[in-house]
Motif scaffolding. Structure first.
Motif, short mmCIF file in Angstrom:
data_model
loop_
_atom_site.label_atom_id
_atom_site.label_comp_id
_atom_site.label_asym_id
_atom_site.label_seq_id
_atom_site.Cartn_x
_atom_site.Cartn_y
_atom_site.Cartn_z
N ALA A 1 -4.40 7.68 -1.08
CA ALA A 1 -4.20 6.66 -2.11
C ALA A 1 -3.57 5.41 -1.50
O ALA A 1 -2.49 5.48 -0.92
CB ALA A 1 -3.30 7.21 -3.21
N VAL A 2 -4.24 4.28 -1.63
CA VAL A 2 -3.72 3.01 -1.10
C VAL A 2 -2.85 2.37 -2.19
O VAL A 2 -3.35 2.03 -3.27
CB VAL A 2 -4.86 2.08 -0.66
CG1 VAL A 2 -4.29 0.78 -0.10
CG2 VAL A 2 -5.73 2.76 0.38
N VAL A 3 -1.55 2.28 -1.90
CA VAL A 3 -0.59 1.83 -2.92
C VAL A 3 0.21 0.60 -2.44
O VAL A 3 1.30 0.34 -2.91
CB VAL A 3 0.36 2.98 -3.32
CG1 VAL A 3 -0.41 4.10 -4.01
CG2 VAL A 3 1.12 3.54 -2.11
N LYS A 4 -0.36 -0.11 -1.48
CA LYS A 4 0.34 -1.28 -0.94
C LYS A 4 0.49 -2.37 -2.02
O LYS A 4 -0.09 -2.24 -3.10
CB LYS A 4 -0.42 -1.82 0.29
CG LYS A 4 -1.82 -2.33 0.01
CD LYS A 4 -2.60 -2.45 1.31
CE LYS A 4 -4.05 -2.75 1.07
NZ LYS A 4 -4.42 -4.12 1.17
N ALA A 5 1.22 -3.43 -1.64
CA ALA A 5 1.45 -4.56 -2.55
C ALA A 5 1.95 -4.06 -3.91
O ALA A 5 1.41 -4.41 -4.97
CB ALA A 5 0.18 -5.42 -2.70
N GLY B 1 -10.13 -9.56 -9.07
CA GLY B 1 -9.15 -8.76 -9.81
C GLY B 1 -7.94 -8.41 -8.96
O GLY B 1 -6.81 -8.38 -9.45
N TYR B 2 -8.16 -8.17 -7.67
CA TYR B 2 -7.06 -7.83 -6.76
C TYR B 2 -5.93 -8.86 -6.87
O TYR B 2 -4.75 -8.53 -6.91
CB TYR B 2 -7.52 -7.88 -5.30
CG TYR B 2 -8.57 -6.91 -4.82
CD1 TYR B 2 -9.89 -7.00 -5.23
CD2 TYR B 2 -8.25 -5.95 -3.87
CE1 TYR B 2 -10.86 -6.16 -4.72
CE2 TYR B 2 -9.22 -5.09 -3.35
CZ TYR B 2 -10.53 -5.20 -3.78
OH TYR B 2 -11.49 -4.37 -3.28
N GLU B 3 -6.32 -10.15 -6.84
CA GLU B 3 -5.30 -11.20 -6.81
C GLU B 3 -4.54 -11.27 -8.12
O GLU B 3 -3.32 -11.44 -8.14
CB GLU B 3 -5.94 -12.56 -6.48
CG GLU B 3 -4.88 -13.62 -6.24
CD GLU B 3 -5.44 -15.01 -5.94
OE1 GLU B 3 -6.66 -15.22 -6.05
OE2 GLU B 3 -4.63 -15.88 -5.60
C1 LIG Z 1 -7.14 -1.19 5.90
C2 LIG Z 1 -7.38 -1.05 4.44
N1 LIG Z 1 -7.87 0.10 3.96
C3 LIG Z 1 -8.11 0.27 2.64
C4 LIG Z 1 -7.88 -0.73 1.73
C5 LIG Z 1 -8.22 -0.53 0.27
O1 LIG Z 1 -9.23 -1.43 -0.09
P1 LIG Z 1 -9.76 -1.53 -1.59
O2 LIG Z 1 -8.60 -1.98 -2.41
O3 LIG Z 1 -10.84 -2.53 -1.56
O4 LIG Z 1 -10.19 -0.16 -1.97
C6 LIG Z 1 -7.38 -1.95 2.20
C7 LIG Z 1 -7.14 -3.04 1.25
O5 LIG Z 1 -7.23 -4.20 1.50
C8 LIG Z 1 -7.12 -2.12 3.58
O6 LIG Z 1 -6.64 -3.27 4.06
#
Ligand SMILES: Cc1ncc(COP(=O)(O)O)c(C=O)c1O
Length: 358
Positions: A32-36, A341-343
């Motif tokens: 799960a990508v949960v950055k920002a 949408g991301y922004e």
């Molecule tokens: C290296 C990397 N992996 C995965 C993601 C997740 O991308 P997305 O939000 O388009 O699924 C990002 C987001 O920018 C990313 O920089």
């Protein structure tokens, strides 16, 4: 209750979207990508809501990973940009973080650190932001394997154009990455972002990295989130603060950019660019007022914006307004404002309380 401007976060929608990502990942696993700050939804609540489902988390930087550990998240956490400061290698080791190594500078820091940790190697297959070219990989693998205490877990790459089904670049990137995965069968590979999830023909390798799809916005250029089976997680809400009827020739807002051609019932909503609503959203951007779809009028101010109540003449001060959410896809607002949408999701400011519902 204040001015009733809030971002309502539906955690069951988040889990629904993650479950879809898991199904799409097939034999691979989804991290799960949960950055920002969880794409603006709140890092800790998002991670806790996914903690039973996700086998790994991914964040951009050390500060985000530290917050996850403080929140009690125990899964491995991948640092997508690795560490920025050599002194942070020890913190990565202490917290069990998995930095992505994309530069010789980082490699040298590992060689000097004598730390015990697991790392990933970033491969540049065409995005040209970070990482080693495929022909540089073998030498870096050898160097990493020579560092005592360091375990090379696998390799990651990132797609540049997966949101566009017509673009052949994703296939080229996959071909390069597949060749590497055949050369290093003992390692784990990760390529797919959210857009990669929606390309059935694209290999999943061992780990996918869905971000935006978890939050219910579309990663694709053409298909909407609803068409992809995603549910909006954030509803950006406020209330009508005032209503009036504009007479022909009267304007509303800074710059007097919109003028009534006929008597026009209009409402003022307590939200503006100070909350992260885009100032670039022009007259006509969709908005949901008192159960009716209508549109904005004139320029967005810092704390207010105006909406057309012609379609909702029954609307009164205090009525609910949804700026985006289940009724107005964030992607539609983004398109009107010339962004994605991301922004918009990551741009909701700290002034807006996040309210979590199941
Ligand atoms: C290296 C990397 N992996 C995965 C993601 C997740 O991308 P997305 O939000 O388009 O699924 C990002 C987001 O920018 C990313 O920089």
């Amino acid at each position: 209750m204040g001015r009733h401007t809030r971002a309502r976060i539906d955690l069951s929608a988040l889990r629904h979207n993650f479950a879809l990502a898991e199904r799409q990942a097939g034999t691979a696993e989804a991290m799960a990508v949960v950055k920002a700050d969880g794409y603006g939804h709140g890092l800790e609540p998002v991670a806790r809501a996914l903690a039973d489902q996700a086998g790994r988390f991914a964040v951009a930087c050390l500060e985000e990973a530290e917050r996850l550990r403080e929140a009690g998240i125990r899964q491995p956490i991948v640092l997508l940009q690795g560490f920025h400061d050599d002194a942070d290698v020890a913190t990565c080791a202490d917290l069990g973080l998995e930095p992505v190594i994309h530069s010789d500078h980082q490699l040298a820091a590992l060689e000097n650190a004598a730390a015990t940790l697991t790392v990933w190697l970033k491969v540049n297959t065409g995005m040209n932001r970070l990482g080693f070219a495929p022909e540089q990989v073998e030498a870096r693998v050898q160097r990493l394997r020579a560092v005592g205490g360091v375990t090379l877990k696998g390799m990651v790459t990132h797609y540049a154009c997966a949101d566009d089904r017509e673009d052949p670049m994703t296939d080229r990137q996959n071909d390069m990455f597949s060749a590497l995965s055949a050369r290093y069968p003992e390692l784990e590979f990760s390529a797919a972002n959210s857009a990669g999830h929606f390309r059935v023909d694209s290999p999943r390798f061992h780990w996918t990295r869905p971000g935006i799809m978890l939050y219910g916005a579309t990663p694709m250029i053409v298909e909407s989130a609803a068409e992809l089976g995603l549910r909006a997680v954030m509803s950006l809400e406020s209330r009508l603060t005032a209503t009036r009827v504009l007479q022909p020739g009267e304007c509303v807002g800074y710059g007097a950019t919109w003028r009534a051609a006929r008597p026009t019932p209009m409402g003022i909503v307590s939200i503006g660019y100070g909350d992260g609503y885009p100032r670039h959203a022009p007259t006509g951007t969709p908005v949901w007022v008192a159960g009716t779809r209508t549109a904005t009028l004139g320029r967005v101010s810092m704390d207010m914006l105006a909406v057309d109540l012609t379609a909702a003449p029954h609307a009164r001060p205090g009525d609910r307004v949804e700026l985006w959410g289940a009724n107005v896809p964030v992607d539609e607002v983004a398109r009107c404002a010339g962004t994605i949408g991301y922004e918009l999701l990551t741009g909701v400011t700290a002034r807006v309380p996040r309210v979590y519902t199941e």
